[in-house]
Scaffold this active site. Sequence first.
Site, mmCIF file in Angstrom:
data_model
loop_
_atom_site.group_PDB
_atom_site.id
_atom_site.type_symbol
_atom_site.label_atom_id
_atom_site.label_comp_id
_atom_site.label_asym_id
_atom_site.label_seq_id
_atom_site.Cartn_x
_atom_site.Cartn_y
_atom_site.Cartn_z
ATOM 1 N N LYS A 237 0.851 -1.057 -0.050
ATOM 2 C CA LYS A 237 -0.148 -0.030 -0.023
ATOM 3 C C LYS A 237 0.870 1.337 -0.112
ATOM 4 O O LYS A 237 0.374 2.203 -0.198
ATOM 5 C CB LYS A 237 -0.899 0.159 1.489
ATOM 6 C CG LYS A 237 -1.754 -1.108 1.365
ATOM 7 C CD LYS A 237 -2.426 -0.997 2.691
ATOM 8 C CE LYS A 237 -2.933 -2.490 2.929
ATOM 9 N NZ LYS A 237 -2.941 -2.867 4.668
ATOM 10 N N GLU B 278 7.266 2.728 -6.304
ATOM 11 C CA GLU B 278 7.387 1.723 -4.924
ATOM 12 C C GLU B 278 7.406 3.146 -4.020
ATOM 13 O O GLU B 278 8.064 4.184 -4.444
ATOM 14 C CB GLU B 278 8.687 0.990 -4.816
ATOM 15 C CG GLU B 278 8.699 -0.526 -4.527
ATOM 16 C CD GLU B 278 7.800 -0.770 -3.240
ATOM 17 O OE1 GLU B 278 7.408 0.038 -2.645
ATOM 18 O OE2 GLU B 278 8.176 -1.842 -2.529
ATOM 19 N N ASP B 279 7.206 2.753 -2.833
ATOM 20 C CA ASP B 279 7.563 3.701 -1.581
ATOM 21 C C ASP B 279 9.208 4.207 -1.508
ATOM 22 O O ASP B 279 9.448 5.016 -1.267
ATOM 23 C CB ASP B 279 6.671 3.751 -0.518
ATOM 24 C CG ASP B 279 6.649 2.346 0.047
ATOM 25 O OD1 ASP B 279 7.535 1.512 -0.458
ATOM 26 O OD2 ASP B 279 6.129 2.200 1.269
ATOM 27 N N ASP C 152 14.481 -0.698 0.439
ATOM 28 C CA ASP C 152 15.121 -0.629 1.769
ATOM 29 C C ASP C 152 16.425 -1.624 1.749
ATOM 30 O O ASP C 152 17.302 -1.356 1.370
ATOM 31 C CB ASP C 152 14.177 -0.982 2.810
ATOM 32 C CG ASP C 152 14.785 -0.853 4.390
ATOM 33 O OD1 ASP C 152 15.768 -0.392 4.544
ATOM 34 O OD2 ASP C 152 14.003 -1.621 5.052
ATOM 35 N N LYS D 41 17.258 3.896 0.903
ATOM 36 C CA LYS D 41 17.943 3.723 2.009
ATOM 37 C C LYS D 41 19.329 2.727 1.557
ATOM 38 O O LYS D 41 19.192 1.461 2.024
ATOM 39 C CB LYS D 41 17.204 3.062 3.280
ATOM 40 C CG LYS D 41 16.390 3.991 4.177
ATOM 41 C CD LYS D 41 15.990 3.053 5.262
ATOM 42 C CE LYS D 41 14.555 3.269 5.818
ATOM 43 N NZ LYS D 41 14.045 2.361 6.716
ATOM 44 N N PHE E 292 13.839 4.997 10.440
ATOM 45 C CA PHE E 292 12.692 4.586 9.981
ATOM 46 C C PHE E 292 11.571 5.824 9.864
ATOM 47 O O PHE E 292 11.330 6.720 10.674
ATOM 48 C CB PHE E 292 11.708 3.805 11.271
ATOM 49 C CG PHE E 292 10.786 2.890 10.718
ATOM 50 C CD1 PHE E 292 11.045 1.779 9.871
ATOM 51 C CD2 PHE E 292 9.455 3.412 10.751
ATOM 52 C CE1 PHE E 292 9.924 1.016 9.526
ATOM 53 C CE2 PHE E 292 8.467 2.695 10.366
ATOM 54 C CZ PHE E 292 8.523 1.235 9.627
ATOM 55 N N ASP F 240 4.062 3.571 6.398
ATOM 56 C CA ASP F 240 3.476 3.229 7.715
ATOM 57 C C ASP F 240 4.381 2.702 8.871
ATOM 58 O O ASP F 240 5.503 2.288 8.585
ATOM 59 C CB ASP F 240 2.306 2.073 7.449
ATOM 60 C CG ASP F 240 2.882 0.785 7.506
ATOM 61 O OD1 ASP F 240 3.896 0.527 6.467
ATOM 62 O OD2 ASP F 240 2.582 -0.195 8.164
ATOM 63 N N ARG G 81 0.143 6.528 7.395
ATOM 64 C CA ARG G 81 0.308 6.698 6.045
ATOM 65 C C ARG G 81 -0.164 8.003 5.237
ATOM 66 O O ARG G 81 0.197 8.390 4.277
ATOM 67 C CB ARG G 81 -0.461 5.504 5.304
ATOM 68 C CG ARG G 81 0.258 4.234 5.469
ATOM 69 C CD ARG G 81 -0.612 3.101 4.406
ATOM 70 N NE ARG G 81 -0.355 1.853 4.797
ATOM 71 C CZ ARG G 81 0.753 0.932 4.539
ATOM 72 N NH1 ARG G 81 1.571 1.508 4.115
ATOM 73 N NH2 ARG G 81 0.671 -0.212 5.018
HETATM 74 P P1 IMP Z 1 12.828 -4.078 0.906
HETATM 75 O O1 IMP Z 1 13.335 -3.034 0.050
HETATM 76 O O2 IMP Z 1 12.492 -5.346 0.289
HETATM 77 O O3 IMP Z 1 13.482 -4.104 2.125
HETATM 78 O O4 IMP Z 1 11.291 -3.474 1.396
HETATM 79 C C1 IMP Z 1 10.968 -2.381 1.084
HETATM 80 C C2 IMP Z 1 9.441 -2.219 1.938
HETATM 81 O O5 IMP Z 1 9.638 -2.324 3.492
HETATM 82 C C3 IMP Z 1 8.661 -0.893 1.591
HETATM 83 O O6 IMP Z 1 7.958 -0.917 0.383
HETATM 84 C C4 IMP Z 1 8.241 -0.719 2.823
HETATM 85 O O7 IMP Z 1 6.972 -0.989 2.684
HETATM 86 C C5 IMP Z 1 8.940 -1.178 3.911
HETATM 87 N N1 IMP Z 1 9.840 -0.266 4.482
HETATM 88 C C6 IMP Z 1 11.188 -0.340 4.348
HETATM 89 N N2 IMP Z 1 11.648 0.805 5.262
HETATM 90 C C7 IMP Z 1 10.659 1.438 5.611
HETATM 91 C C8 IMP Z 1 10.562 2.577 6.652
HETATM 92 O O8 IMP Z 1 11.258 3.483 6.891
HETATM 93 N N3 IMP Z 1 9.356 3.067 6.791
HETATM 94 C C9 IMP Z 1 8.254 2.286 6.519
HETATM 95 N N4 IMP Z 1 8.137 1.122 5.701
HETATM 96 C C10 IMP Z 1 9.479 0.785 5.170
HETATM 97 MG MG MG Z 2 6.080 -1.212 0.003
#
Ligand code: IMP
Ligand code: MG
Length: 175
Positions: free
Chosen positions: A41, A97-98, A101, A129, A150, A157, A163
């Site tokens: 989301k 994507e948001d 990470d 990040k 974070f 969220d 959100r």
């Molecule tokens: P990754 O890149 O597979 O670790 O996952 C990324 C997802 O983790 C994002 O789409 C977010 O939903 C969640 N996420 C990672 N860092 C944060 C943060 O600082 N705040 C909120 N959600 C986060």
């Molecule tokens: Mg996400």
Amino acid sequence: MDDRISVLIPEEEINAKLDELAARLNEDYKGKHLHVIGILKGSVYFVCELTKRLTMPVILDFMTVSSYGDGMKTSGYITVKKDTDIPIEGKHVLIVEDIIDSGVTMSRLLPLLKERNPKSIRLASLLSKPSRRMAEVDIDYLGYTIEDKFVVGFGLDYAQEYRNLPFIGVYEEAK
Ligand code: IMP
Ligand code: MG
């Protein structure tokens, strides 16, 4: 405001960034049709605000993926919880994507979508990040690189809340 949250990127700054990213997309996809897939989301606010600024014909679709298995540790696998509704074969696809990470979600999702033979596929992310990266991900359209904090708001969220904040804030547990 909730005293656990401090503003990192104010709304006006995000709006300027949205204008900048949209201008690049409008240039790069000039004369083409764009097939946008927002990852639910977290991307909802970003994908809506971004696509409102696009001038080419746009298809908007959504997908829900989770990078966690049964436990809460990153499994290195992803589960597609809601797949796209509209086929992407032969389309110019933009994944939205948001935040990137660990990179696990995107490094798994992109190959899966490439198997469906889009004409092209690129990634837009509001935040990144890089210090947390476990899997390499190329972000074609990036809003901001941030430190290992974070963050919440503008779609992101903490335990499903915050959100709807119109800015990006750093979330810290109450002292
Ligand atoms: P990754 O890149 O597979 O670790 O996952 C990324 C997802 O983790 C994002 O789409 C977010 O939903 C969640 N996420 C990672 N860092 C944060 C943060 O600082 N705040 C909120 N959600 C986060
Ligand atoms: Mg996400």
